[in-house]
Motif scaffolding. Structure first.
Motif, PDB file in Angstrom:
ATOM      1  N   VAL A  48      14.549  -5.384  -2.510  1.00  0.00           N
ATOM      2  CA  VAL A  48      13.297  -6.138  -2.703  1.00  0.00           C
ATOM      3  C   VAL A  48      12.127  -5.359  -2.084  1.00  0.00           C
ATOM      4  CG1 VAL A  48      12.118  -8.347  -1.981  1.00  0.00           C
ATOM      5  CG2 VAL A  48      14.228  -8.266  -3.021  1.00  0.00           C
ATOM      6  N   GLU A  49      12.176  -4.953  -0.627  1.00  0.00           N
ATOM      7  CA  GLU A  49      11.302  -4.188  -0.237  1.00  0.00           C
ATOM      8  C   GLU A  49      10.824  -2.950  -1.007  1.00  0.00           C
ATOM      9  OE1 GLU A  49      12.639  -3.101   3.676  1.00  0.00           O
ATOM     10  OE2 GLU A  49      12.598  -5.108   4.557  1.00  0.00           O
ATOM     11  N   ALA A  50      11.800  -2.292  -1.541  1.00  0.00           N
ATOM     12  CA  ALA A  50      11.640  -1.238  -2.443  1.00  0.00           C
ATOM     13  C   ALA A  50      10.822  -1.517  -3.782  1.00  0.00           C
ATOM     14  CB  ALA A  50      12.954  -0.547  -3.065  1.00  0.00           C
ATOM     15  N   LEU A  51      11.084  -2.750  -4.171  1.00  0.00           N
ATOM     16  CA  LEU A  51      10.225  -3.131  -5.379  1.00  0.00           C
ATOM     17  C   LEU A  51       8.709  -3.318  -5.130  1.00  0.00           C
ATOM     18  CD1 LEU A  51      12.637  -5.694  -6.991  1.00  0.00           C
ATOM     19  CD2 LEU A  51      11.948  -3.510  -7.973  1.00  0.00           C
ATOM     20  N   PHE A  52       8.458  -3.589  -3.802  1.00  0.00           N
ATOM     21  CA  PHE A  52       7.138  -3.981  -3.520  1.00  0.00           C
ATOM     22  C   PHE A  52       6.543  -2.334  -3.514  1.00  0.00           C
ATOM     23  CE2 PHE A  52       8.036  -7.863  -1.450  1.00  0.00           C
ATOM     24  CZ  PHE A  52       7.212  -8.669  -2.130  1.00  0.00           C
ATOM     25  N   ASN A  53       7.096  -1.386  -3.016  1.00  0.00           N
ATOM     26  CA  ASN A  53       6.704   0.061  -2.972  1.00  0.00           C
ATOM     27  C   ASN A  53       6.532   0.330  -4.552  1.00  0.00           C
ATOM     28  OD1 ASN A  53       7.291   2.894  -3.731  1.00  0.00           O
ATOM     29  ND2 ASN A  53       7.506   3.022  -1.428  1.00  0.00           N
ATOM     30  N   ALA A  54       7.355  -0.007  -5.187  1.00  0.00           N
ATOM     31  CA  ALA A  54       7.388   0.308  -6.945  1.00  0.00           C
ATOM     32  C   ALA A  54       6.235  -0.420  -7.321  1.00  0.00           C
ATOM     33  CB  ALA A  54       8.378   0.025  -7.650  1.00  0.00           C
ATOM     34  N   GLY A  55       5.881  -1.597  -6.901  1.00  0.00           N
ATOM     35  CA  GLY A  55       4.618  -2.302  -7.521  1.00  0.00           C
ATOM     36  C   GLY A  55       3.310  -1.583  -7.176  1.00  0.00           C
ATOM     37  N   ALA A  56       3.174  -1.033  -6.026  1.00  0.00           N
ATOM     38  CA  ALA A  56       2.050  -0.466  -5.517  1.00  0.00           C
ATOM     39  C   ALA A  56       1.639   0.944  -6.378  1.00  0.00           C
ATOM     40  CB  ALA A  56       2.170  -0.004  -4.095  1.00  0.00           C
ATOM     41  N   VAL A  57       2.738   1.545  -6.808  1.00  0.00           N
ATOM     42  CA  VAL A  57       2.548   2.633  -7.863  1.00  0.00           C
ATOM     43  C   VAL A  57       2.031   2.178  -9.151  1.00  0.00           C
ATOM     44  CG1 VAL A  57       3.584   4.722  -8.890  1.00  0.00           C
ATOM     45  CG2 VAL A  57       4.187   4.307  -6.378  1.00  0.00           C
ATOM     46  N   GLY A  58       2.683   1.025  -9.613  1.00  0.00           N
ATOM     47  CA  GLY A  58       2.345   0.559 -10.739  1.00  0.00           C
ATOM     48  C   GLY A  58       0.892  -0.130 -10.725  1.00  0.00           C
ATOM     49  N   TYR A  59       0.533  -0.731  -9.703  1.00  0.00           N
ATOM     50  CA  TYR A  59      -0.797  -1.224  -9.505  1.00  0.00           C
ATOM     51  C   TYR A  59      -2.035  -0.075  -9.842  1.00  0.00           C
ATOM     52  CZ  TYR A  59      -4.926  -2.193  -6.894  1.00  0.00           C
ATOM     53  OH  TYR A  59      -6.047  -2.091  -6.404  1.00  0.00           O
ATOM     54  N   LEU A  60      -1.643   0.839  -8.922  1.00  0.00           N
ATOM     55  CA  LEU A  60      -2.451   2.121  -9.098  1.00  0.00           C
ATOM     56  C   LEU A  60      -2.633   2.696 -10.400  1.00  0.00           C
ATOM     57  CD1 LEU A  60      -1.477   4.012  -5.780  1.00  0.00           C
ATOM     58  CD2 LEU A  60      -3.691   2.693  -6.315  1.00  0.00           C
TER      59      LEU A  60
ATOM     60  N   PRO B 271       5.262   1.174   6.000  1.00  0.00           N
ATOM     61  CA  PRO B 271       5.504   1.821   4.743  1.00  0.00           C
ATOM     62  C   PRO B 271       4.659   1.485   3.569  1.00  0.00           C
ATOM     63  CG  PRO B 271       7.106  -0.061   5.406  1.00  0.00           C
ATOM     64  CD  PRO B 271       6.191   0.094   6.530  1.00  0.00           C
ATOM     65  N   ILE B 272       4.817   1.831   2.615  1.00  0.00           N
ATOM     66  CA  ILE B 272       4.012   1.429   1.275  1.00  0.00           C
ATOM     67  C   ILE B 272       4.381  -0.031   1.147  1.00  0.00           C
ATOM     68  CG2 ILE B 272       3.661   1.881  -1.072  1.00  0.00           C
ATOM     69  CD1 ILE B 272       3.857   4.807  -0.605  1.00  0.00           C
ATOM     70  N   SER B 273       5.743  -0.350   1.081  1.00  0.00           N
ATOM     71  CA  SER B 273       6.154  -1.656   0.576  1.00  0.00           C
ATOM     72  C   SER B 273       5.619  -2.837   1.491  1.00  0.00           C
ATOM     73  CB  SER B 273       7.609  -1.650   0.731  1.00  0.00           C
ATOM     74  OG  SER B 273       8.129  -1.365   2.158  1.00  0.00           O
TER      75      SER B 273
ATOM     76  N   ALA C 136      12.968   4.792  -4.531  1.00  0.00           N
ATOM     77  CA  ALA C 136      14.047   5.403  -3.937  1.00  0.00           C
ATOM     78  C   ALA C 136      13.608   6.241  -2.932  1.00  0.00           C
ATOM     79  CB  ALA C 136      14.302   6.185  -5.165  1.00  0.00           C
ATOM     80  N   VAL C 137      12.433   6.864  -2.646  1.00  0.00           N
ATOM     81  CA  VAL C 137      12.239   7.899  -1.584  1.00  0.00           C
ATOM     82  C   VAL C 137      12.088   6.962  -0.214  1.00  0.00           C
ATOM     83  CG1 VAL C 137      10.586   9.322  -0.198  1.00  0.00           C
ATOM     84  CG2 VAL C 137      11.221   9.721  -2.759  1.00  0.00           C
ATOM     85  N   GLU C 138      11.441   5.859  -0.461  1.00  0.00           N
ATOM     86  CA  GLU C 138      11.348   4.835   0.555  1.00  0.00           C
ATOM     87  C   GLU C 138      12.690   4.360   1.083  1.00  0.00           C
ATOM     88  OE1 GLU C 138       7.980   2.202   1.068  1.00  0.00           O
ATOM     89  OE2 GLU C 138       9.216   0.736   1.851  1.00  0.00           O
ATOM     90  N   LEU C 139      13.222   4.011   0.073  1.00  0.00           N
ATOM     91  CA  LEU C 139      14.519   3.261   0.482  1.00  0.00           C
ATOM     92  C   LEU C 139      15.522   4.098   1.148  1.00  0.00           C
ATOM     93  CD1 LEU C 139      16.098   0.461  -0.479  1.00  0.00           C
ATOM     94  CD2 LEU C 139      16.870   1.876  -2.849  1.00  0.00           C
ATOM     95  N   LEU C 140      15.386   5.735   0.900  1.00  0.00           N
ATOM     96  CA  LEU C 140      16.180   6.510   1.481  1.00  0.00           C
ATOM     97  C   LEU C 140      15.554   7.100   2.765  1.00  0.00           C
ATOM     98  CD1 LEU C 140      17.875   8.010  -1.858  1.00  0.00           C
ATOM     99  CD2 LEU C 140      18.822   6.267  -0.081  1.00  0.00           C
ATOM    100  N   GLY C 141      14.719   6.436   3.360  1.00  0.00           N
ATOM    101  CA  GLY C 141      14.050   6.911   4.552  1.00  0.00           C
ATOM    102  C   GLY C 141      12.950   7.798   4.451  1.00  0.00           C
ATOM    103  N   GLY C 142      12.336   7.891   3.177  1.00  0.00           N
ATOM    104  CA  GLY C 142      11.202   8.850   2.973  1.00  0.00           C
ATOM    105  C   GLY C 142       9.798   8.385   3.614  1.00  0.00           C
TER     106      GLY C 142
END
Length: 291
Positions: free
Chosen positions: A142-154, A19-21, A183-189
């Motif tokens: 916390v895992e979802a925050l890594f996902n959010a961080g990837a989007v912010g980094y980009l 996953p992205i996270s 949120a999408v990753e958190l809910l199984g996307g």
């Protein structure tokens, strides 16, 4: 595990079945030359700060330094507690928490810029609401925050997250994109669905100006954080349902950046246009005549 675009990020996710996270977590470890436990602890600390800033004003409302906001989050909470809410549990909680964070920020309290101070309520607002409504453990958040961080980094690498450069679409817009993807990753996307949601958010918020009343990160910033979580929730729901986004996230970032650079200076954090130039706003902050 390094990536410079959403296209490269999706390729890494596919090649490694991650996953992205997890791609983002491994990138932080490799580029920062730190152990995973240390990276996880830092993100967990960020989550603790986020949660505290989202809940403190509900116990004790805080007046902002500029005096333009204070107590709005508790008012929303009381409205819902009386059974008068119309938004549903997730959105109601997310709005309340997002507005609370802005009260903390505007009173010089401790927040996590996500990606900026003026947009700091969106990510914790939505994730805390999802945690409570879906009974999710801190580890998942916390895992979802890594996902959010990837989007912010980009966004920081390829565009901007500064209102002074790209308007509020670059602040609350990117915060909402981060929240939607997480949120999408958190809910199984899937990773693709995450970035579809992020792209949809930017499309929906394209052109949003930055016009803080009195030059203060208070109003309409607080309201826009609440609107940001709503936008993120809509985009996440669409992506999870299987609706695809025509425009890839990389291209939507380019479009947002181009639009931001074309905004006049009056609409890029100078407090010389938009909401900030209305007679009521000028009267409230006492810094101009409103003429």
């Amino acid at each position: 595990m390094d990536f410079k675009s959403a296209k490269e990020l999706l390729a890494l996710c596919a090649e490694n079945a991650l996953p992205i996270s997890e791609v983002m977590r491994r990138r932080e470890c490799l580029l920062g030359e730190v152990e995973q436990d240390a990276v996880d602890r830092r993100m967990a600390k960020a989550w603790d700060i986020m949660r505290a800033s989202a809940t403190q004003p509900l116990e004790t409302p805080i007046k902002s330094m500029g005096g333009l906001i204070g107590g709005e989050a508790k008012t929303l909470q009381a409205h819902a507690a009386e059974g008068k809410g119309i938004c549903g549990d997730v959105l109601q909680k997310a709005m309340t928490y997002a507005m609370a964070v802005l009260e903390v920020n505007a009173s010089m309290g401790l927040i996590v810029a996500a990606p900026t101070a003026g947009s700091a309520g969106v990510v914790p607002g939505l994730l805390l609401a999802l945690q409570e409504c879906y009974d999710l453990p801190d580890g998942r958040i916390v895992e979802a925050l890594f996902n959010a961080g990837a989007v912010g980094y980009l966004a920081m690498r390829n565009a901007t997250v500064a209102g002074a450069v790209g308007g509020c679409q670059a602040e609350v817009g990117i915060a909402s994109a981060m929240a939607a993807s997480a949120a999408v990753e958190l809910l199984g996307g899937t990773p693709q669905q995450c970035l579809d949601a992020a792209s949809t958010v930017l499309m929906n918020m394209l052109g949003l100006v930055c016009d803080p009343v009195g030059g203060l990160v208070e109003y309409p910033c607080q309201n826009r954080n609440a609107a940001g979580v709503a936008n993120a929730l809509v985009a996440a729901e669409m992506a999870l349902s299987g609706i695809r986004q025509l425009i890839p996230f990389d291209q939507m970032l380019d479009a947002m950046y181009a639009v931001g650079k074309r905004l006049p200076a009056e609409l890029r954090e100078t407090a010389l246009g938009g909401c900030a130039a209305t007679p009521a706003a000028c009267a409230a902050c006492g810094l101009c005549s409103g003429n």
